[in-house]
Design a protein around this motif. Structure first.
Motif, PDB file in Angstrom:
ATOM      1  N   GLU A 111     -22.950   1.318  23.671  1.00  0.00           N
ATOM      2  CA  GLU A 111     -23.596   2.526  23.150  1.00  0.00           C
ATOM      3  C   GLU A 111     -22.570   3.482  22.557  1.00  0.00           C
ATOM      4  O   GLU A 111     -22.795   4.069  21.496  1.00  0.00           O
ATOM      5  N   THR A 112     -21.420   3.602  23.219  1.00  0.00           N
ATOM      6  CA  THR A 112     -20.351   4.460  22.706  1.00  0.00           C
ATOM      7  C   THR A 112     -19.852   3.940  21.359  1.00  0.00           C
ATOM      8  O   THR A 112     -19.650   4.705  20.417  1.00  0.00           O
ATOM      9  N   LYS A 113     -19.666   2.618  21.261  1.00  0.00           N
ATOM     10  CA  LYS A 113     -19.198   2.025  20.000  1.00  0.00           C
ATOM     11  C   LYS A 113     -20.216   2.231  18.885  1.00  0.00           C
ATOM     12  O   LYS A 113     -19.856   2.501  17.742  1.00  0.00           O
ATOM     13  N   VAL A 114     -21.470   2.114  19.199  1.00  0.00           N
ATOM     14  CA  VAL A 114     -22.514   2.345  18.189  1.00  0.00           C
ATOM     15  C   VAL A 114     -22.446   3.782  17.699  1.00  0.00           C
ATOM     16  O   VAL A 114     -22.490   4.049  16.491  1.00  0.00           O
ATOM     17  N   LEU A 115     -22.323   4.726  18.637  1.00  0.00           N
ATOM     18  CA  LEU A 115     -22.250   6.138  18.245  1.00  0.00           C
ATOM     19  C   LEU A 115     -20.992   6.421  17.421  1.00  0.00           C
ATOM     20  O   LEU A 115     -21.038   7.167  16.433  1.00  0.00           O
ATOM     21  N   GLU A 116     -19.857   5.794  17.819  1.00  0.00           N
ATOM     22  CA  GLU A 116     -18.627   5.966  17.040  1.00  0.00           C
ATOM     23  C   GLU A 116     -18.790   5.384  15.643  1.00  0.00           C
ATOM     24  O   GLU A 116     -18.330   5.962  14.657  1.00  0.00           O
ATOM     25  N   LEU A 118     -21.597   5.059  13.965  1.00  0.00           N
ATOM     26  CA  LEU A 118     -22.467   5.968  13.204  1.00  0.00           C
ATOM     27  C   LEU A 118     -21.680   7.177  12.710  1.00  0.00           C
ATOM     28  O   LEU A 118     -21.830   7.600  11.566  1.00  0.00           O
ATOM     29  N   GLU A 119     -20.829   7.712  13.576  1.00  0.00           N
ATOM     30  CA  GLU A 119     -20.028   8.879  13.202  1.00  0.00           C
ATOM     31  C   GLU A 119     -19.082   8.535  12.051  1.00  0.00           C
ATOM     32  O   GLU A 119     -18.973   9.283  11.081  1.00  0.00           O
ATOM     33  N   ARG A 120     -18.412   7.374  12.163  1.00  0.00           N
ATOM     34  CA  ARG A 120     -17.514   6.949  11.079  1.00  0.00           C
ATOM     35  C   ARG A 120     -18.284   6.704   9.791  1.00  0.00           C
ATOM     36  O   ARG A 120     -17.835   7.051   8.703  1.00  0.00           O
ATOM     37  N   GLY A 121     -19.454   6.101   9.926  1.00  0.00           N
ATOM     38  CA  GLY A 121     -20.293   5.847   8.750  1.00  0.00           C
ATOM     39  C   GLY A 121     -20.719   7.148   8.083  1.00  0.00           C
ATOM     40  O   GLY A 121     -20.725   7.255   6.854  1.00  0.00           O
ATOM     41  N   LEU A 122     -21.066   8.139   8.897  1.00  0.00           N
ATOM     42  CA  LEU A 122     -21.447   9.443   8.336  1.00  0.00           C
ATOM     43  C   LEU A 122     -20.269  10.100   7.625  1.00  0.00           C
ATOM     44  O   LEU A 122     -20.423  10.671   6.539  1.00  0.00           O
TER      45      LEU A 122
END
Length: 169
Positions: A111-116, A118-122
């Motif tokens: 879950e942390t990797k997914v959020l990271e 998403l943040e990098r993608g944004l």
């Protein structure tokens, strides 16, 4: 199983409950409305071992400690899992708890990797969007300057576009 107020009748058999000699001292008949509006009596010892309703499945579990596989009776599937856990040896329970804890940690990491991600993608998307916006703004300004008759070399120098790009506008 019996239901009644002043009289008790079998739900499945429609026979009336008759208090036998052994139960006379245990069951004292009082008007049900003075205690509860209605009663349910379950004679677990006379349960017929054929579970056909959810209540029958609960009776089978309460009487014999058995829960049939694939039960859909509310609460029994969870009770079966808990029973399986409680029947483990202490070593098995420790290993199982450790395994469940490891799964939770793995899920947290994912879950942390997914959020990271998403943040990098944004961040990348925002950077790319800004770059595209600036490029479009340079083209708009270059068109305006060309329309006003500015020299192409000056337009290229001010906007950062090449002379070929300015000429094609």
């Amino acid at each position: 199983m019996y239901h009644g107020q002043n009289q008790f009748f079998g739900i499945h058999t429609n026979d009336e409950l008759i208090v036998n000699q052994r139960d006379k001292d245990t069951i004292r008949m009082v008007t049900p409305t003075s205690i509860f509006p209605e009663y349910y009596i379950i004679r677990v010892n006379e349960f017929d071992k054929v579970a056909t309703t959810p209540l029958d499945e609960w009776l089978e579990y309460l009487k014999n400690g058995r829960i049939k596989d694939g039960t859909t009776t509310p609460g029994l599937a969870q009770a079966k899992k808990k029973l399986q856990y409680l029947q483990m040896t202490p070593a098995e329970r420790t290993a199982y708890d450790r395994h469940i804890n490891n799964i939770m940690i793995q899920n947290d990491v994912l879950e942390t990797k997914v959020l990271e991600g998403l943040e990098r993608g944004l961040e990348r998307g925002l950077k790319q969007g800004l770059e595209q916006g600036r490029a479009e703004e340079r083209l708009v300004n270059a068109r305006k300057m060309k329309a006003k008759g500015f020299p192409i070399s000056d337009i290229a120098e001010i906007t950062g576009l090449s002379i070929d790009e300015v000429e094609q506008l």
